[in-house]
Scaffold this motif. Structure first.
Motif, PDB file in Angstrom:
ATOM      1  N   ASN A 102      39.326  46.499  46.356  1.00 50.45           N
ATOM      2  CA  ASN A 102      40.641  46.533  47.009  1.00 50.45           C
ATOM      3  C   ASN A 102      41.733  46.790  45.957  1.00 50.45           C
ATOM      4  O   ASN A 102      41.473  46.831  44.758  1.00 50.45           O
ATOM      5  CB  ASN A 102      40.909  45.228  47.764  1.00 50.45           C
ATOM      6  CG  ASN A 102      40.766  44.034  46.855  1.00 50.45           C
ATOM      7  OD1 ASN A 102      41.014  44.111  45.659  1.00 50.45           O
ATOM      8  ND2 ASN A 102      40.347  42.915  47.421  1.00 50.45           N
ATOM      9  N   TRP A 103      42.941  46.926  46.449  1.00 46.15           N
ATOM     10  CA  TRP A 103      44.066  47.216  45.553  1.00 46.15           C
ATOM     11  C   TRP A 103      44.353  46.070  44.604  1.00 46.15           C
ATOM     12  O   TRP A 103      44.845  46.264  43.499  1.00 46.15           O
ATOM     13  CB  TRP A 103      45.324  47.531  46.393  1.00 46.15           C
ATOM     14  CG  TRP A 103      45.266  48.897  46.959  1.00 46.15           C
ATOM     15  CD1 TRP A 103      44.993  49.239  48.259  1.00 46.15           C
ATOM     16  CD2 TRP A 103      45.444  50.140  46.256  1.00 46.15           C
ATOM     17  NE1 TRP A 103      44.996  50.601  48.408  1.00 46.15           N
ATOM     18  CE2 TRP A 103      45.273  51.181  47.190  1.00 46.15           C
ATOM     19  CE3 TRP A 103      45.735  50.467  44.934  1.00 46.15           C
ATOM     20  CZ2 TRP A 103      45.385  52.522  46.833  1.00 46.15           C
ATOM     21  CZ3 TRP A 103      45.848  51.796  44.575  1.00 46.15           C
ATOM     22  CH2 TRP A 103      45.670  52.808  45.527  1.00 46.15           C
ATOM     23  N   LYS A 104      44.062  44.865  45.081  1.00 44.60           N
ATOM     24  CA  LYS A 104      44.363  43.691  44.247  1.00 44.60           C
ATOM     25  C   LYS A 104      43.608  43.760  42.917  1.00 44.60           C
ATOM     26  O   LYS A 104      44.129  43.367  41.871  1.00 44.60           O
ATOM     27  CB  LYS A 104      43.985  42.416  45.012  1.00 44.60           C
ATOM     28  CG  LYS A 104      44.612  41.165  44.423  1.00 44.60           C
ATOM     29  CD  LYS A 104      44.311  39.948  45.290  1.00 44.60           C
ATOM     30  CE  LYS A 104      44.760  38.683  44.609  1.00 44.60           C
ATOM     31  NZ  LYS A 104      44.388  37.497  45.378  1.00 44.60           N
TER      32      LYS A 104
ATOM     33  N   LEU B 122      42.843  46.460  41.295  1.00 45.28           N
ATOM     34  CA  LEU B 122      43.566  47.388  40.414  1.00 45.28           C
ATOM     35  C   LEU B 122      44.791  46.713  39.801  1.00 45.28           C
ATOM     36  O   LEU B 122      45.070  46.881  38.611  1.00 45.28           O
ATOM     37  CB  LEU B 122      43.998  48.626  41.204  1.00 45.28           C
ATOM     38  CG  LEU B 122      42.916  49.672  41.467  1.00 45.28           C
ATOM     39  CD1 LEU B 122      43.504  50.854  42.203  1.00 45.28           C
ATOM     40  CD2 LEU B 122      42.296  50.151  40.150  1.00 45.28           C
ATOM     41  N   ILE B 123      45.497  45.925  40.642  1.00 45.34           N
ATOM     42  CA  ILE B 123      46.680  45.220  40.120  1.00 45.34           C
ATOM     43  C   ILE B 123      46.242  44.220  39.043  1.00 45.34           C
ATOM     44  O   ILE B 123      46.867  44.110  37.984  1.00 45.34           O
ATOM     45  CB  ILE B 123      47.432  44.494  41.270  1.00 45.34           C
ATOM     46  CG1 ILE B 123      48.014  45.541  42.222  1.00 45.34           C
ATOM     47  CG2 ILE B 123      48.539  43.592  40.731  1.00 45.34           C
ATOM     48  CD1 ILE B 123      48.550  44.972  43.513  1.00 45.34           C
TER      49      ILE B 123
END
Lengths: 282, 281
Positions: A255-257, A259-260
């Motif tokens: 998920n994007w988290k 990547l963050i």
């Protein structure tokens, strides 16, 4: 790359005692259990009872939960030792009066900080994974002999739990690594105290002035928060553990988290190296 | 040919001016002493040369401009702060392997030869070595590096006289040749006096003098006269007159003639006292 290898070997020599402590703790734990079993056996009190498991949740769920649980101790130890190692990463050579000796070697500072970062974080991950794998073999052998074994659920349980601890370790370790470039001593506590101070200051300002300043610790907890058990009760009720596992893979890794989290950790590493590089060595 | 050029080098620690407009050229193939009292700016000067400290002014070493620390210059420059700056957590073998792997200029054959001639315990941690053993290890590392410049910043600090002598004799005998430059910062000049070719006096951050040692000694002499003839010395306005039993002495230009004066060659520390003054040379 042979220079990076040389630095990593040096850092391994320096840190191996600390890195291997979780092995000794785990070994001690196993010795204690073996002694207890031997004691019970010779006293004739040996009574292995798996009946409760037979009447409990289905086999895959038990396998999944048990294999998540076996990461509890190594996972917590890993985070603890990540903090211990990274909080000394960029200030210990200065404290030990050997910073000039290391800086006077013809090697990129990025290799030096990279090696310390890898040793502090990935080194502890590796130790955790080795212990996890050992626990996995022991616990699942017991489960297979005395109850039933479902590899898919067991393996996913272990891996997902490992990834949760690894990501938490990565973020906390990166923050502490950054603090080690800023503070000379007790970097984790000094940095955390400052974050706590800013948190309270912003809370007071937000309350008094009705502002909406971002709270650093709240943001960090949100970033770190990973719960591989989330929603498990509903999936157990519907006997859909495979659905649960695939959902957890998405919520923990894909998920994007993620990547963050990676970008956040990478920025802290770059920031720490930049501060360290520009520090005057007196 | 110059290996380093320094122009108007100035360094502040807060409001304290640690280096004050130092300008000099360091020639190749010389052994240069950097002499000053404690806190005169010797270490600051060396650390600025290597870019470890932020500074004002221009520094060029081996045709590289130094604004901040560049790791690449250590391919050609070895820097020894003092022997206790080795990493205590490594063993002797690990220290040697570490330096050998990082330095292209490492001469494994020489290292092996030096190791064979020493009694260094390879598996012992540096922390558990005596100061003498640490000196031997540091020498082994330094002498096995085929670098162009060697910077020694108070290298023998805390060592007893035997190891101090051994350190400098080995550096001179096994490292130095006319293509290499050695800069030694010290406040114990007596021990290096015999090996120095040039001397820099530094005081309160300012360069007082940079000269060939032999020339400097030729230019000056110690004149000693009986105490009642002190005015014979005073008329030449020496910076310092020292009193001994029934006599007074001063360092003056060698060309001066004083009747019945006893004339001796000054040592570097005598010259330092004369040029800088104070009692901590």
């Amino acid at each position: 790359m042979h220079k990076l290898k040389a630095i990593m070997i040096k850092d391994w020599h320096i840190n191996k005692k600390s890195l291997l402590i979780p092995f000794w703790i785990t070994a001690g734990f196993y010795v204690f259990i073996l002694l207890s079993i031997a004691f019970a056996y010779f006293k004739g009190d040996m009574n292995i009872n798996m009946i409760d498991l037979d009447t409990g949740p289905p086999v895959p769920v038990i396998n999944y939960i048990v294999n998540m649980a076996i990461l509890g101790l190594p996972g917590l130890m890993s985070i603890l030792f990540i903090i211990m190692l990274t909080q000394n990463a960029l200030n210990e050579d200065i404290k030990k009066n050997c910073e000039l000796f290391h800086r006077s070697q013809p090697v990129s500072i990025w290799f030096r900080t990279g090696s310390k970062y890898l040793m502090g974080i990935a080194g502890n991950w590796a130790i955790m994974l080795i212990i996890a794998l050992f626990n996995f073999l022991v616990i699942n052998t017991i489960l297979a002999i005395f109850h039933q074994f479902d590899f898919y659920s067991a393996f996913n349980g272990m891996i997902l739990s490992s990834i949760s601890f690894m990501k938490t370790g990565l973020i906390i370790g990166s923050i502490t690594f950054f603090f080690s470039a800023v503070f000379k001593d007790k970097a984790f506590f000094q940095g955390f105290a400052i974050l706590l101070g800013v948190q309270f200051l912003f809370l007071i300002v937000n309350t008094m002035l009705n502002w909406n300043l971002p709270l650093p610790l709240t943001y960090l907890f949100k970033l770190i928060k990973l719960n591989p058990m989330e929603g498990l009760e509903n999936d157990v009720a519907s006997l859909d553990i495979r659905n649960h596992i695939s959902m957890v893979w998405n919520s923990i890794l894909f998920n994007w988290k993620t990547l963050i989290q990676l970008a956040f950790s990478g920025s802290l590493f770059i920031g720490a190296t930049w501060i360290y590089k520009n520090k005057e060595i007196k | 040919m110059n290996v380093a050029e320094v122009k108007n080098l100035t360094k502040y620690y807060g409001k304290l001016k640690a280096l004050d407009g130092i300008t000099l050229n360091i020639p190749q193939g010389r052994i240069i002493g950097l002499l000053g009292k404690n806190g005169a700016g010797k270490s600051t000067f060396m650390r600025c040369l290597l870019g470890f400290l932020k500074h004002k002014g221009d520094i060029t070493i081996l045709n590289e401009t130094i604004k901040s620390h560049k790791e690449s210059i250590h391919e050609h420059i070895a820097f020894i702060p003092d022997v206790s700056s080795l990493d205590d957590r490594l063993t002797v073998q690990q220290t040697i392997d570490y330096v050998a792997s990082l330095n292209q200029s490492w001469n494994a054959e020489k290292a092996q030869q030096l190791l064979a001639g020493s009694d260094l315990p390879l598996n012992k941690k540096v922390a558990n070595l005596s100061k003498g053993m640490k000196t031997k290890l540091y020498l082994l590392i330094t002498l096995s590096l085929n670098v162009k410049i060697l910077l020694l910043d108070e290298p023998t600090l805390g060592l007893d006289i035997v190891f101090r002598k051994e350190f400098f004799n080995t550096i001179l005998g096994d490292f130095y040749d006319e293509s290499k430059t050695i800069i030694i910062s010290t406040h114990q000049v007596e021990e290096v006096e015999q090996i120095l070719q040039d001397i820099i006096f530094i005081d309160k951050g300012k360069m007082i003098l940079f000269e060939d040692v032999e020339e400097l000694k030729k230019k000056h002499s110690i004149f000693t006269v009986p105490s009642d003839k002190i005015e014979e010395l005073e008329k030449h306005k020496p910076k310092l007159i020292t009193k001994t039993l029934g006599h007074v002495s001063a360092i003056l230009n060698s060309e001066i003639k004083i009747e019945n004066a006893q004339i001796n060659k000054p040592s570097l520390s005598d010259l330092f006292m004369e040029k800088v003054g104070g009692s901590n040379a």
